[in-house]
Design a protein around this motif. Structure first.
Motif, PDB file in Angstrom:
ATOM      1  N   UNK A  81       0.915  -1.514   0.486  1.00 40.21           N
ATOM      2  CA  UNK A  81      -0.285  -0.152  -0.025  1.00 40.21           C
ATOM      3  C   UNK A  81       0.722   1.408   0.095  1.00 40.21           C
ATOM      4  N   UNK A  82       0.561   1.848  -0.994  1.00 38.10           N
ATOM      5  CA  UNK A  82       1.397   3.314  -1.238  1.00 38.10           C
ATOM      6  C   UNK A  82       0.494   4.525  -0.663  1.00 38.10           C
TER       7      UNK A  82
ATOM      8  N   UNK B 168       1.811  -1.856  -6.509  1.00 31.94           N
ATOM      9  CA  UNK B 168       1.396  -1.594  -5.220  1.00 31.94           C
ATOM     10  C   UNK B 168      -0.340  -0.900  -5.608  1.00 31.94           C
ATOM     11  N   UNK B 169      -0.924  -0.403  -4.579  1.00 32.00           N
ATOM     12  CA  UNK B 169      -2.391   0.588  -4.417  1.00 32.00           C
ATOM     13  C   UNK B 169      -1.788   2.287  -4.147  1.00 32.00           C
TER      14      UNK B 169
ATOM     15  N   UNK C 106       2.940  -5.829 -13.761  1.00 33.70           N
ATOM     16  CA  UNK C 106       4.126  -5.678 -12.553  1.00 33.70           C
ATOM     17  C   UNK C 106       4.712  -4.588 -12.190  1.00 33.70           C
ATOM     18  N   UNK C 107       5.471  -4.246 -11.150  1.00 34.61           N
ATOM     19  CA  UNK C 107       6.064  -2.327 -11.292  1.00 34.61           C
ATOM     20  C   UNK C 107       4.970  -1.167 -11.092  1.00 34.61           C
ATOM     21  N   UNK C 108       3.111  -1.437 -11.273  1.00 34.50           N
ATOM     22  CA  UNK C 108       2.540  -0.928 -11.439  1.00 34.50           C
ATOM     23  C   UNK C 108       1.676  -0.624 -10.025  1.00 34.50           C
ATOM     24  N   UNK C 109       2.143   1.336 -10.029  1.00 28.42           N
ATOM     25  CA  UNK C 109       0.783   1.609  -8.883  1.00 28.42           C
ATOM     26  C   UNK C 109      -0.388   1.756  -9.219  1.00 28.42           C
ATOM     27  N   UNK C 110      -1.089   1.210  -8.716  1.00 29.37           N
ATOM     28  CA  UNK C 110      -2.666   1.388  -8.940  1.00 29.37           C
ATOM     29  C   UNK C 110      -2.507   2.848  -8.413  1.00 29.37           C
TER      30      UNK C 110
END
Ligand code: NAD
Length: 302
Positions: A183-184, A226-227, A288-292
């Motif tokens: 979680x970001x 990350x979300x 992968x490597x994505x900040x949703x």
């Protein structure tokens, strides 16, 4: 512009009754479907079990977003290890879900605790498919020049070291690949005036860890994403606001005024849990490597 002025200006543009509704989200209510699945806050479980046969760990699972994700994952067939430091609340969440969930005490900033949490998972379920590194803390800070460095270190120990330890011990046992989600926050890519500096920098660091780990673990078939939620009225936020001169109604009005996406009510933990579910499930197998970001377009204005 001074924060007080900003709030006053924003208050002109909101309906205070509606704003109050947002943060007075009722306590999470769980029921069961005819199949015996846990349903939280009326969010119906999907008849398709998107996490069938998957073993998942969720940290920070006793409250807020972690709790909502636990119910959603359970309704999709996951076996769960729920980790937190609020033991009674954590046990209550596990009990509501039933035998497919086990609560473990784990302070994510302590290496031995994280190692033991993963050991418990392997001992109990024999594998780990999904790790959701979600636990975090937030304090109010004062002027930068008076920064409390001990508090800064504590925030980074939980928020950043906690994720790094999760990556280390989680990846070790994901022998058949897996999905790790961190979680970001919208604070991972922008500085919000009212958010403390330790928290903002810790969330930027988690985004860095997400990218670095996606690169390093990709060859092992492990996806790392990350979300990034915007403001949700969880105990973390309510406690932080209560430590300021703002009332919760004023804060909610400010959030409401800054909302871009005008839906009937604001962002809910279940909205973010659904994004986590996507990243945990096979539907995101090549992501992968994505900040949703789940923020109703908040950061497009940054
Ligand atoms: N609420 C928001 O507006 C918001 C916005 C963006 C991101 N987030 C992030 O969402 C995540 C969940 O937060 P939340 O809003 O649900 O808050 P929350 O306080 O309801 O949940 C956080 C959980 O983490 C647990 N925790 C704290 N320190 C821990 C530790 N050392 N070890 C293990 N568990 C620990 C707490 O006991 C709590 O149960 C956090 O990463 C937070 O930074 C929240």
């Amino acid at each position: 512009m001074a924060l007080k002025q900003m709030i006053e200006l924003n208050l002109d543009r909101v309906d205070p009754v509606n704003a109050a509704i947002i943060w007075k989200t009722p306590k999470m209510m769980t029921t069961r479907s005819s199949d015996g699945d846990v349903i939280a806050n009326g969010f119906t479980s999907n008849s398709c079990k998107r996490l069938k046969d998957k073993v998942c760990i969720i940290t920070g699972a006793a409250s807020g977003l972690g709790e909502a994700t636990a119910y959603l994952f359970a309704s999709h067939g996951a076996s769960l290890i729920l980790a937190d430091v609020q033991d009674q609340l954590g046990r209550d969440v596990a009990a509501k879900i039933g035998p497919q969930a086990t609560y473990v005490h784990c302070n994510v900033s302590i290496e031995a605790d994280v190692a033991a949490m993963v050991d418990t998972c392997i001992h109990q379920f024999g594998r780990l498919d999904v790790l959701y590194n979600n636990a975090a803390i937030l304090f109010n800070d004062g002027p930068l020049v008076d920064m409390d460095i001990a508090q800064f270190d504590m925030v980074h120990a939980v928020n950043v070291r906690g994720v790094a330890l999760g990556l280390k011990y989680g990846a070790r046992v994901m022998v058949e690949g897996g999905s790790i989600i961190n979680t970001t926050s919208i604070s991972a890519t922008m500085a919000i005036k009212s958010t403390d500096m330790a928290y903002t920098s810790s969330k930027h660091a988690i985004l860095g860890l997400t990218k670095a780990a996606a690169e390093k673990l990709g060859p092992c078939g492990i996806r790392v994403n990350s979300v990034a939620p915007a403001t949700m009225f969880t105990p973390m936020v309510i406690k932080a606001v209560q430590g300021t001169s703002l009332s919760l109604d004023m804060f909610a009005a400010m959030v409401e005024a800054n909302r871009v996406l005008k839906l009937q009510d604001g962002l809910k933990v279940e909205d973010v849990a659904n994004a986590v579910l996507f990243l945990a499930s096979n539907e995101s197998r090549y992501v992968s490597g994505h900040n949703l970001v789940v923020d109703g377009a908040h950061i497009v204005r940054a």
